[in-house]
Design a protein around this motif. Structure first.
Motif, PDB file in Angstrom:
ATOM      1  N   SER A 102      19.036  14.432 -26.379  1.00  0.00           N
ATOM      2  CA  SER A 102      20.065  15.522 -25.552  1.00  0.00           C
ATOM      3  C   SER A 102      19.645  16.837 -26.231  1.00  0.00           C
ATOM      4  CB  SER A 102      21.297  15.305 -26.245  1.00  0.00           C
ATOM      5  OG  SER A 102      21.221  14.628 -27.635  1.00  0.00           O
ATOM      6  N   ILE A 103      19.768  18.239 -26.404  1.00  0.00           N
ATOM      7  CA  ILE A 103      19.415  19.618 -26.710  1.00  0.00           C
ATOM      8  C   ILE A 103      20.846  20.553 -26.957  1.00  0.00           C
ATOM      9  CG2 ILE A 103      18.649  21.374 -25.861  1.00  0.00           C
ATOM     10  CD1 ILE A 103      16.567  20.518 -24.654  1.00  0.00           C
ATOM     11  N   MET A 104      21.293  20.314 -28.388  1.00  0.00           N
ATOM     12  CA  MET A 104      22.164  20.741 -27.983  1.00  0.00           C
ATOM     13  C   MET A 104      21.691  22.192 -28.792  1.00  0.00           C
ATOM     14  SD  MET A 104      24.328  20.584 -32.434  1.00  0.00           S
ATOM     15  CE  MET A 104      25.472  19.191 -31.110  1.00  0.00           C
ATOM     16  N   LEU A 105      22.442  23.219 -28.230  1.00  0.00           N
ATOM     17  CA  LEU A 105      22.757  24.605 -28.656  1.00  0.00           C
ATOM     18  C   LEU A 105      24.174  25.100 -29.229  1.00  0.00           C
ATOM     19  CD1 LEU A 105      22.648  25.104 -24.833  1.00  0.00           C
ATOM     20  CD2 LEU A 105      20.311  25.141 -26.305  1.00  0.00           C
ATOM     21  N   GLN A 106      22.896  25.795 -31.038  1.00  0.00           N
ATOM     22  CA  GLN A 106      24.314  25.810 -31.685  1.00  0.00           C
ATOM     23  C   GLN A 106      24.469  27.952 -31.078  1.00  0.00           C
ATOM     24  OE1 GLN A 106      23.416  25.056 -35.345  1.00  0.00           O
ATOM     25  NE2 GLN A 106      24.209  22.846 -35.537  1.00  0.00           N
ATOM     26  N   LEU A 107      25.285  28.248 -31.399  1.00  0.00           N
ATOM     27  CA  LEU A 107      25.632  29.783 -30.937  1.00  0.00           C
ATOM     28  C   LEU A 107      25.856  30.350 -31.559  1.00  0.00           C
ATOM     29  CD1 LEU A 107      26.253  28.162 -27.301  1.00  0.00           C
ATOM     30  CD2 LEU A 107      24.154  29.806 -27.574  1.00  0.00           C
ATOM     31  N   PHE A 108      26.115  30.268 -32.950  1.00  0.00           N
ATOM     32  CA  PHE A 108      26.170  30.466 -34.222  1.00  0.00           C
ATOM     33  C   PHE A 108      26.183  32.537 -34.798  1.00  0.00           C
ATOM     34  CE2 PHE A 108      26.979  25.892 -35.928  1.00  0.00           C
ATOM     35  CZ  PHE A 108      27.525  26.695 -35.026  1.00  0.00           C
ATOM     36  N   ALA A 109      26.720  33.447 -33.413  1.00  0.00           N
ATOM     37  CA  ALA A 109      25.682  34.852 -33.919  1.00  0.00           C
ATOM     38  C   ALA A 109      24.651  34.574 -34.140  1.00  0.00           C
ATOM     39  CB  ALA A 109      26.657  35.506 -34.930  1.00  0.00           C
ATOM     40  N   THR A 110      24.501  34.801 -35.805  1.00  0.00           N
ATOM     41  CA  THR A 110      22.449  35.359 -36.071  1.00  0.00           C
ATOM     42  C   THR A 110      21.534  34.065 -36.389  1.00  0.00           C
ATOM     43  OG1 THR A 110      23.738  35.893 -38.130  1.00  0.00           O
ATOM     44  CG2 THR A 110      23.013  38.039 -36.065  1.00  0.00           C
ATOM     45  N   ASN A 111      23.101  33.092 -36.714  1.00  0.00           N
ATOM     46  CA  ASN A 111      22.325  31.572 -37.236  1.00  0.00           C
ATOM     47  C   ASN A 111      22.532  30.475 -36.129  1.00  0.00           C
ATOM     48  OD1 ASN A 111      22.357  32.434 -39.836  1.00  0.00           O
ATOM     49  ND2 ASN A 111      24.482  32.355 -40.196  1.00  0.00           N
ATOM     50  N   SER A 112      22.236  31.476 -34.842  1.00  0.00           N
ATOM     51  CA  SER A 112      21.902  30.088 -33.953  1.00  0.00           C
ATOM     52  C   SER A 112      20.536  29.463 -33.694  1.00  0.00           C
ATOM     53  CB  SER A 112      22.194  31.280 -32.318  1.00  0.00           C
ATOM     54  OG  SER A 112      23.088  31.794 -31.861  1.00  0.00           O
ATOM     55  N   ASN A 113      20.407  27.888 -33.666  1.00  0.00           N
ATOM     56  CA  ASN A 113      19.306  27.233 -32.703  1.00  0.00           C
ATOM     57  C   ASN A 113      19.846  26.393 -31.893  1.00  0.00           C
ATOM     58  OD1 ASN A 113      17.102  26.357 -34.356  1.00  0.00           O
ATOM     59  ND2 ASN A 113      17.906  25.987 -36.380  1.00  0.00           N
ATOM     60  N   ALA A 114      18.423  25.515 -32.129  1.00  0.00           N
ATOM     61  CA  ALA A 114      18.476  24.575 -30.684  1.00  0.00           C
ATOM     62  C   ALA A 114      18.228  23.082 -31.202  1.00  0.00           C
ATOM     63  CB  ALA A 114      17.750  25.125 -29.339  1.00  0.00           C
ATOM     64  N   PHE A 115      18.388  22.463 -30.925  1.00  0.00           N
ATOM     65  CA  PHE A 115      17.790  20.917 -31.245  1.00  0.00           C
ATOM     66  C   PHE A 115      17.410  20.295 -30.338  1.00  0.00           C
ATOM     67  CE2 PHE A 115      21.251  22.849 -34.122  1.00  0.00           C
ATOM     68  CZ  PHE A 115      19.985  22.974 -35.965  1.00  0.00           C
ATOM     69  N   LEU A 116      16.399  19.058 -30.314  1.00  0.00           N
ATOM     70  CA  LEU A 116      16.059  18.329 -29.390  1.00  0.00           C
ATOM     71  C   LEU A 116      16.931  16.772 -30.457  1.00  0.00           C
ATOM     72  CD1 LEU A 116      15.192  16.711 -27.198  1.00  0.00           C
ATOM     73  CD2 LEU A 116      12.934  16.950 -27.958  1.00  0.00           C
ATOM     74  N   LEU A 117      17.661  16.183 -29.605  1.00  0.00           N
ATOM     75  CA  LEU A 117      18.436  15.061 -31.301  1.00  0.00           C
ATOM     76  C   LEU A 117      18.003  13.461 -30.044  1.00  0.00           C
ATOM     77  CD1 LEU A 117      21.541  16.936 -31.457  1.00  0.00           C
ATOM     78  CD2 LEU A 117      19.624  16.792 -32.991  1.00  0.00           C
ATOM     79  N   GLU A 118      17.880  13.026 -30.722  1.00  0.00           N
ATOM     80  CA  GLU A 118      18.394  11.286 -30.325  1.00  0.00           C
ATOM     81  C   GLU A 118      19.322  10.929 -31.549  1.00  0.00           C
ATOM     82  OE1 GLU A 118      15.828   7.502 -29.089  1.00  0.00           O
ATOM     83  OE2 GLU A 118      14.544   8.493 -30.725  1.00  0.00           O
ATOM     84  N   LYS A 119      20.403  11.030 -30.447  1.00  0.00           N
ATOM     85  CA  LYS A 119      21.858  10.568 -30.883  1.00  0.00           C
ATOM     86  C   LYS A 119      21.939  11.275 -31.803  1.00  0.00           C
ATOM     87  CE  LYS A 119      21.679   5.692 -30.398  1.00  0.00           C
ATOM     88  NZ  LYS A 119      21.700   3.909 -31.284  1.00  0.00           N
ATOM     89  N   ARG A 120      22.135  11.331 -33.067  1.00  0.00           N
ATOM     90  CA  ARG A 120      22.721  12.702 -34.358  1.00  0.00           C
ATOM     91  C   ARG A 120      21.002  13.205 -34.905  1.00  0.00           C
ATOM     92  NH1 ARG A 120      26.284  15.666 -32.759  1.00  0.00           N
ATOM     93  NH2 ARG A 120      27.407  16.368 -34.612  1.00  0.00           N
ATOM     94  N   THR A 121      19.690  12.151 -34.780  1.00  0.00           N
ATOM     95  CA  THR A 121      18.747  12.476 -35.751  1.00  0.00           C
ATOM     96  C   THR A 121      18.055  13.719 -34.861  1.00  0.00           C
ATOM     97  OG1 THR A 121      19.086  10.256 -36.575  1.00  0.00           O
ATOM     98  CG2 THR A 121      16.978  11.145 -36.483  1.00  0.00           C
ATOM     99  N   VAL A 122      17.388  14.656 -35.822  1.00  0.00           N
ATOM    100  CA  VAL A 122      17.193  15.769 -35.423  1.00  0.00           C
ATOM    101  C   VAL A 122      15.717  15.860 -35.207  1.00  0.00           C
ATOM    102  CG1 VAL A 122      16.052  18.064 -35.502  1.00  0.00           C
ATOM    103  CG2 VAL A 122      18.576  17.967 -36.330  1.00  0.00           C
ATOM    104  N   ILE A 123      15.257  15.462 -33.594  1.00  0.00           N
ATOM    105  CA  ILE A 123      13.728  15.236 -33.518  1.00  0.00           C
ATOM    106  C   ILE A 123      12.862  16.420 -33.758  1.00  0.00           C
ATOM    107  CG2 ILE A 123      12.446  14.407 -31.833  1.00  0.00           C
ATOM    108  CD1 ILE A 123      14.328  13.173 -30.245  1.00  0.00           C
ATOM    109  N   ASP A 124      13.132  17.433 -33.197  1.00  0.00           N
ATOM    110  CA  ASP A 124      12.231  19.046 -33.741  1.00  0.00           C
ATOM    111  C   ASP A 124      13.604  20.202 -33.253  1.00  0.00           C
ATOM    112  OD1 ASP A 124      10.546  20.174 -33.506  1.00  0.00           O
ATOM    113  OD2 ASP A 124       9.192  20.215 -32.059  1.00  0.00           O
ATOM    114  N   ALA A 125      13.562  21.178 -33.565  1.00  0.00           N
ATOM    115  CA  ALA A 125      14.718  22.351 -33.723  1.00  0.00           C
ATOM    116  C   ALA A 125      13.786  23.916 -33.289  1.00  0.00           C
ATOM    117  CB  ALA A 125      14.811  22.204 -35.621  1.00  0.00           C
ATOM    118  N   PHE A 126      13.841  24.022 -32.565  1.00  0.00           N
ATOM    119  CA  PHE A 126      13.923  25.441 -32.197  1.00  0.00           C
ATOM    120  C   PHE A 126      13.330  26.881 -33.275  1.00  0.00           C
ATOM    121  CE2 PHE A 126      13.867  30.391 -30.591  1.00  0.00           C
ATOM    122  CZ  PHE A 126      12.211  29.937 -29.905  1.00  0.00           C
ATOM    123  N   LYS A 127      14.380  26.749 -34.743  1.00  0.00           N
ATOM    124  CA  LYS A 127      14.080  27.473 -35.910  1.00  0.00           C
ATOM    125  C   LYS A 127      14.050  26.411 -36.641  1.00  0.00           C
ATOM    126  CE  LYS A 127      13.277  32.234 -34.437  1.00  0.00           C
ATOM    127  NZ  LYS A 127      12.082  32.418 -34.658  1.00  0.00           N
TER     128      LYS A 127
END
Length: 534
Positions: A106-131
């Motif tokens: 899954s890809i999660m888009l966190q949209l928290f203003a200046t703290n935004s980020n995007a994650f590639l997840l397997e279940k709830r584990t971060v495989i990779d992050a954009f930042k």
């Protein structure tokens, strides 16, 4: 409002409708702090979803097509390529949009203003992050606690005045603290609710305004517009924005807003060098204008002519000194004797001819100086108008202007201005439309919301826009009104009524021809038409 929970809630629903059972074809980045997800919808339409990281002015938008550059573009998260999209959903309690893929990723888009980020997840584990990928890889995101969603909590408060009064009591009756505790209400929504409440503080009034606002948030009127400084705005509320444009859905509105914001921001970043160039040119023009003095040239020419005549009248005198001669001024007997410099190698007659030639050249320069002064004054007025209205133009117009070569005045000679400009003071300029089409362009493209707009009342005439002035500049408005009266069909009347208002209160009317507008909140001045400033 482009990043609040309610906008993202509706956006997630539209994304699900568009992307579910489609294909994620790739993930890449080609601009700093921008992540692009490429899709094929289930109908086979190519789409791109762009996420902006650490950008306080925009969050995400979707557009048709694939627009990846061939160079300076990095592929990311290849493991997710060509995976089928199962669903798109927003967290019930936070601004997180999750795109669930068939493979279990899954890809999660966190949209928290200046703290935004995007994650590639397997279940709830971060495989990779954009930042911050190095730090976040392998971390496990906490499981979401089972609780009522933001929407459910707000619906419960809207349905029960008693529950709402209880929330108010929990905060000791403090209105601001109670509003700040409303789930999903960011600072902008808090300000909106408090503004609507005005001075009516009973719980019933607060609850009523809250219910109305919540209804608007759940039934959005998607619109974009511009604030008083010309910056793009986005809203899903029912009250209209300035220069409002309606959109069919959230994604369409976010796309329009994001593109307008990127253009506006790009123009703002590049405008200072341009402003500096124009300002420097204006300084040079003003400096040159100070050196142009046709009266002094005429006086010098007259003096040289008199010197020539005095030398001719004195040919019989003996020349005692080779470098000068002192003579009685026969044209002004009361004046003291005049000493005339001479050229050693020339006799008195030749020196007289030399002075006549200098006088003739001086007189010949006067017409050229007058033309030059007029040209520089026009160029200075155009530069002043351009600097005064620089933020009024569309970003695309600004970029086109930056591509041109030469000074602003050179461009103006190649392109006809839709207005003439008159300098009211060092900081205030009046722009005057030349015809109906130009009036339309001046009012709706060059004028900004808080510029003063003027027009002769009850008759046809030019639209006039006063830049650099506020309603408190009564003298400047009075002068501008007199000029506006002159540029109307009532110019030969003794007194002419002229209306004025802020430009934001002037709008296009339905089915009205170019140049005709609807004016609100106007004031009227009775003025004597004046072609030039008194």
């Amino acid at each position: 409002m482009f990043r609040n929970y309610f906008t993202l809630f509706h956006a997630a629903g539209e994304l699900h409708e568009t992307l579910a059972r489609g294909t994620l074809t790739g993930v890449h980045s080609q601009e700093k702090n921008q992540l692009v997800l490429s899709f094929l919808s289930r109908a086979g339409e190519p789409l791109e979803l762009t996420l902006f990281i650490r950008n306080p002015k925009t969050a995400l938008f979707m557009r048709s097509g694939h627009h990846r550059k061939k160079k300076q573009s990095a592929s990311l998260w290849r493991i997710s390529e060509d995976d089928t999209v199962q669903s798109v959903a927003i967290s019930p309690v936070d601004r997180e949009i999750t795109i669930t893929l068939q493979s279990g990723l899954s890809i999660m888009l966190q949209l928290f203003a200046t703290n935004s980020n995007a994650f590639l997840l397997e279940k709830r584990t971060v495989i990779d992050a954009f930042k911050n990928s190095t730090i976040l890889k392998g971390t496990h995101l906490p499981e979401q606690q089972e609780s009522s969603s933001i929407i459910e909590q707000l619906d419960s408060l809207a349905d029960s005045l008693a529950d709402f009064e209880e929330l108010l009591q929990q905060h000791n009756g403090d209105i601001e603290h109670t509003v700040a505790a409303l789930p999903g209400f960011d600072r902008k929504l808090q300000r909106e609710l408090l503004t609507r409440l005005e001075n009516h503080h009973p719980a019933t009034a607060l609850h009523s305004h809250f219910r109305t606002l919540l209804h608007e948030l759940q039934n959005p009127h998607v619109q974009t517009g511009r604030n008083q400084d010309g910056a793009p705005e986005f809203s899903i509320l029912h009250s209209p924005l300035n220069e409002s444009l309606q959109h069919e859905n959230i994604l369409q509105g976010l796309a329009a807003y994001s593109i307008a914001t990127l253009r506006h921001t790009g123009t703002a970043m590049q405008e200072p060098p341009l402003r500096s160039t124009l300002t420097e040119r204006l300084k040079k023009i003003r400096k040159e204008l100070q050196t142009i003095n046709p009266d002094a040239v005429a006086a010098e020419a007259q003096k040289n002519e008199i010197s020539g005549h005095l030398l001719i009248a004195s040919l019989y005198l003996e020349r005692t000194r080779p470098e000068s001669i002192t003579l009685t001024d026969i044209f002004s007997p009361e004046s003291p004797p005049r000493t005339i410099p001479l050229q050693r190698e020339l006799n008195l007659q030749q020196n007289a001819e030399h002075y006549f030639q200098k006088s003739s050249k001086g007189k010949g320069k006067i017409e050229g100086l007058l033309k030059r002064r007029k040209k520089l004054e026009v160029e200075a007025a155009e530069l002043e108008a351009e600097l005064a209205g620089m933020t009024a133009e569309e970003p695309s117009d600004a970029r086109q202007r930056r591509k041109s070569t030469g000074s602003a005045a050179q461009k103006k000679t190649a392109e006809r201005l839709p207005f003439k400009s008159i300098r009211i003071s060092d900081t205030i300029t009046l722009l005057i439309g030349k015809n109906a089409a130009d009036n339309n362009t001046l009012t709706f493209q060059h004028a900004r919301p808080n510029d003063i707009w003027l027009h002769a009342r009850g008759t046809s005439g030019s639209h006039c826009v006063l830049k650099g002035a506020s309603p408190d500049h009564s003298d400047a408005i009075q002068k501008a009104a007199a000029i506006a009266a002159w540029h109307s069909k009532a110019k030969h009347s003794g007194l002419v009524p002229v209306i004025y208002t802020l430009k934001k209160h002037v709008r296009r009317g339905r089915n009205l021809p170019p140049g005709q507008v609807v004016v609100e909140r106007e004031k009227v001045l009775m003025v004597k038409p004046e072609k030039e400033l008194p």
